[in-house]
Enzyme design. Structure first.
Site, PDB file in Angstrom:
ATOM      1  N   CYS A 101       0.820  -1.209   0.000  1.00  0.00           N
ATOM      2  CA  CYS A 101       0.000   0.000   0.000  1.00  0.00           C
ATOM      3  C   CYS A 101       0.855   1.260   0.000  1.00  0.00           C
ATOM      4  O   CYS A 101       0.370   2.334  -0.365  1.00  0.00           O
ATOM      5  CB  CYS A 101      -0.932   0.004   1.205  1.00  0.00           C
ATOM      6  SG  CYS A 101      -0.099  -0.091   2.796  1.00  0.00           S
ATOM      7  N   HIS A 128      19.436   1.001  -0.051  1.00  0.00           N
ATOM      8  CA  HIS A 128      17.987   1.241  -0.048  1.00  0.00           C
ATOM      9  C   HIS A 128      17.216  -0.014   0.349  1.00  0.00           C
ATOM     10  O   HIS A 128      16.319   0.047   1.194  1.00  0.00           O
ATOM     11  CB  HIS A 128      17.532   1.716  -1.429  1.00  0.00           C
ATOM     12  CG  HIS A 128      16.040   1.838  -1.542  1.00  0.00           C
ATOM     13  ND1 HIS A 128      15.329   2.912  -1.043  1.00  0.00           N
ATOM     14  CD2 HIS A 128      15.113   0.989  -2.078  1.00  0.00           C
ATOM     15  CE1 HIS A 128      14.039   2.728  -1.268  1.00  0.00           C
ATOM     16  NE2 HIS A 128      13.880   1.578  -1.901  1.00  0.00           N
TER      17      HIS A 128
END
Length: 447
Positions: free
Chosen positions: A50, A99
């Site tokens: 989401c 990352h």
């Protein structure tokens, strides 16, 4: 082979864009197949939650790989790549590793330290393994990322500040309900991972009675039974909406479930003295239709609003400790990767030397047929010994140099000097049949 990350998250894109990019479970394998079919992409893992949509890829060239991935994302979104460019971030090689490890540790989450992303990364890795799109590089990357995430939660107190997104959303909802959820009737729409977190969190906070609805009735019943809640068919959604104060909506539906019409009809039957009906929309694509927030007596808290409120929140005290863990693990992974990159070149050099020795020994046998078998064997042992000694120090040294920053140039230099042809690793080499989430780590990795 190089690592490339291309993605969009709540930091760079509005919910509408994330909805466009989101990949439903039914489409994951097809999208992974599309990625690895590209000319510059040999491996791919796709994370779609989401809050983010990210592609982790092994590519043979930066610009070509970026173009390939952006084309697939644009196809998925049904939009031109140019319209997505401002929302996408790109990380390459060392920055890409950093990352991925920060994502796994919860440092890049909307609520810093939340642990749900770790399970989502594990699911993404399982999907990629099942689709044969995760090869040697991404296998090692994802295994280590999962380990880094577990280490961050085990060795620091980031969990204390890193509550789940659901808990944070419920905290915001409480501010709309006089600061108290205890005793408030609540409805959870959706029985997946986020819905289950919603039921568990509401139960812990004393909200109730609790009701669960889901398109799959059996799943709703199992979830409801676990927390002493009630399960209802989706067809009764409007009726129940009129009796509750808070709704957690977290389905995987591709269209809004809480439409303006459904909510309007529920409000018409709702006691106006109950106060606001608070709708927590934690789904991507959104479960609450545009326009519902404009209805009187309704308060909508969605992912966009969560991001705006939490972005300037207080710093997490343990984030610095997790940063140090991530930094150390990134360097360990890069050291391993540089060493792994030079290994095929070293093997090719030794193979070239063996080929030369074999040819010369065969030529010696033709020129000196009077040599006995023992004499030929002794000459062969001597020549092999000489070649091994000559190669030993250079190959040891090049492995050491390759482990340092910029070490890939040494392997390239060896290939150029000796005209070595190093075969590319197959995209699915070394991937296990069953994904082990805690295998023996690479040298230097956390155990």
């Amino acid at each position: 082979m190089k690592l490339l990350v291309v993605g969009a998250s709540y930091r760079t894109a509005p919910v509408a864009t994330l909805e466009q990019l989101a990949v439903a479970p039914a489409d994951l394998t097809r999208t992974l197949d599309r990625l690895v079919a590209q000319s510059y992409v040999s491996e791919a893992v796709l994370v779609s939650t989401c809050n983010r949509v990210e592609v982790y890829a092994a590519v043979s060239g930066f610009h070509g790989g970026l173009g390939n991935i952006c084309a697939v994302l644009a196809e998925q979104a049904g939009a031109p790549a140019s319209s997505l460019a401002s929302h996408l971030y790109v990380h390459y090689d060392a920055v890409a590793v950093d990352h991925v490890f920060r994502v796994a540790a919860g440092l890049d989450s909307m609520v810093v330290g939340e642990a749900q992303i770790l399970g989502q990364l594990r699911d993404a890795y399982h999907w990629a393994t099942g689709a044969d799109s995760a090869g040697r590089l991404l296998h090692e990357l994802m295994q280590q990322a999962l380990r880094v995430g577990k280490r961050a939660h085990a060795e620091t107190g980031i969990d204390r500040a890193g509550q789940s997104v659901v808990s944070a959303a419920l905290g915001l909802a409480a501010t709309q309900l006089d600061g108290e959820l205890a005793g408030r009737p609540a409805l959870v729409v959706g029985a997946g991972a986020m819905g289950a977190l919603g039921v568990a969190s509401l139960s812990r906070l004393g909200a109730g009675p609790l009701t669960v609805t889901n398109r799959g009735a059996d799943r709703a019943m199992r979830l409801a039974e676990s927390y002493g809640a009630s399960a209802i068919p989706m067809a009764e959604l409007t009726d129940v909406l009129s009796t509750v104060d808070i709704v957690v909506a977290a389905t995987a539906a591709t269209e809004p479930v809480l439409t303006r019409d459904v909510v309007s009809r529920a409000l018409a039957d709702r006691d106006p003295d109950r106060g606001a009906l608070v709708l927590l929309d934690l789904a991507v694509p959104r479960d609450v239709e545009d326009g519902v927030a404009a209805l009187p007596g309704v308060e909508v808290i969605d992912i966009d609003r969560m991001a705006a409120i939490l972005a300037d929140g207080p710093a997490v005290a343990d984030a610095a400790a997790v940063d140090r863990i991530v930094a150390g693990e990134v360097e360990s992974f890069l050291t391993w990767l540089r060493g792994a990159d030079v290994a095929p070149t070293v093997a090719a050099l030794r193979s070239r030397a063996e080929d030369v020795v074999t040819v010369e020994l065969r030529r010696l046998g033709q020129r000196r047929p009077e040599l006995s078998a023992d004499q030929r064997a002794e000459v062969a042992r001597t020549v092999h010994r000489v070649v091994q000694r000559l190669l030993h120090q250079p190959t040891v040294k090049v492995r050491q140099l390759a482990a340092e920053p910029g070490g890939d140039q040494y392997a390239a230099l060896l290939r150029e000097l000796f005209d070595l042809q190093v075969p590319q690793t197959s995209p699915v080499d070394t991937v296990p049949d069953v994904v082990d989430t805690d295998p023996t780590p690479y040298p230097g990795g956390e155990r």
